[in-house]
Motif scaffolding. Structure first.
Motif, mmCIF file in Angstrom:
data_model
loop_
_atom_site.group_PDB
_atom_site.id
_atom_site.type_symbol
_atom_site.label_atom_id
_atom_site.label_comp_id
_atom_site.label_asym_id
_atom_site.label_seq_id
_atom_site.Cartn_x
_atom_site.Cartn_y
_atom_site.Cartn_z
ATOM 1 N N UNK A 43 0.843 -1.207 0.000
ATOM 2 C CA UNK A 43 0.000 0.000 0.000
ATOM 3 C C UNK A 43 0.872 1.247 0.000
ATOM 4 N N UNK A 44 0.327 2.375 -0.445
ATOM 5 C CA UNK A 44 1.109 3.612 -0.417
ATOM 6 C C UNK A 44 1.249 4.138 1.012
ATOM 7 N N UNK A 45 2.253 4.961 1.209
ATOM 8 C CA UNK A 45 2.449 5.581 2.520
ATOM 9 C C UNK A 45 1.294 6.548 2.790
ATOM 10 N N UNK A 46 0.870 6.586 4.062
ATOM 11 C CA UNK A 46 -0.239 7.464 4.424
ATOM 12 C C UNK A 46 0.082 8.234 5.689
ATOM 13 N N UNK A 47 -0.502 9.401 5.771
ATOM 14 C CA UNK A 47 -0.333 10.278 6.924
ATOM 15 C C UNK A 47 -1.062 9.708 8.133
ATOM 16 N N UNK A 48 -0.418 9.825 9.292
ATOM 17 C CA UNK A 48 -1.030 9.351 10.542
ATOM 18 C C UNK A 48 -1.340 10.515 11.477
ATOM 19 N N UNK A 49 -0.336 11.325 11.793
ATOM 20 C CA UNK A 49 -0.533 12.415 12.751
ATOM 21 C C UNK A 49 0.583 13.427 12.587
ATOM 22 N N UNK A 50 0.292 14.654 13.027
ATOM 23 C CA UNK A 50 1.309 15.689 12.987
ATOM 24 C C UNK A 50 1.226 16.555 14.240
ATOM 25 N N UNK A 51 2.363 17.148 14.612
ATOM 26 C CA UNK A 51 2.414 18.075 15.724
ATOM 27 C C UNK A 51 3.225 19.283 15.287
ATOM 28 N N UNK A 52 2.701 20.458 15.584
ATOM 29 C CA UNK A 52 3.369 21.673 15.137
ATOM 30 C C UNK A 52 4.394 22.144 16.162
ATOM 31 N N UNK A 53 5.078 23.200 15.785
ATOM 32 C CA UNK A 53 6.067 23.810 16.689
ATOM 33 C C UNK A 53 5.394 24.193 18.009
ATOM 34 N N UNK A 54 4.149 24.658 17.922
ATOM 35 C CA UNK A 54 3.411 25.088 19.115
ATOM 36 C C UNK A 54 2.568 23.975 19.728
#
Length: 111
Positions: A43-54
């Motif tokens: 399967x293709x790579x998929x986004x799970x989660x992100x966290x910003x600088x703040x």
């Protein structure tokens, strides 16, 4: 050159938990957003989660309420707490920040 090293993967039964870590060789997370991605076999790579600088966070719909992303800037480390794991969560989990990627850590959830 920034190095990202993931750890914490392994084999777990459905319904169990794992905590992944991504440690950087520099304080890149205090200056850039960071994200976890995953790629299941075939399967293709998929986004799970992100966290910003703040420390604002965003999640893919399929992990909302089950996964939590956090970071410790003093340790140059970002975490992914994964609870209520499902077999479909089985994948290679990789962290990304700016243009840099880690090698990934395998998560295998048995039914």
């Amino acid at each position: 050159q920034v190095q990202l090293v993931e750890s914490g993967g392994g084999l777990v039964q459905a319904g169990g938990s794992l905590r992944l870590s991504c440690t950087a060789s520099t304080n890149i997370f205090s200056q850039n957003n960071m994200a976890w991605y995953r790629q299941a076999p075939g399967k293709p790579r998929e986004f799970v989660a992100t966290i910003t600088i703040n420390s604002q966070t965003m999640y893919a719909d399929f992990v909302k309420g089950r996964f939590t992303i956090s970071k410790d800037d003093a340790k140059n480390t970002v975490y992914l707490q994964m609870d209520r794991l499902k077999p479909e969560d089985t994948a290679l989990y990789s962290c990304n920040s700016n243009m840099f990627w880690g090698q990934g850590t395998h998560v295998n959830v048995s039914s």
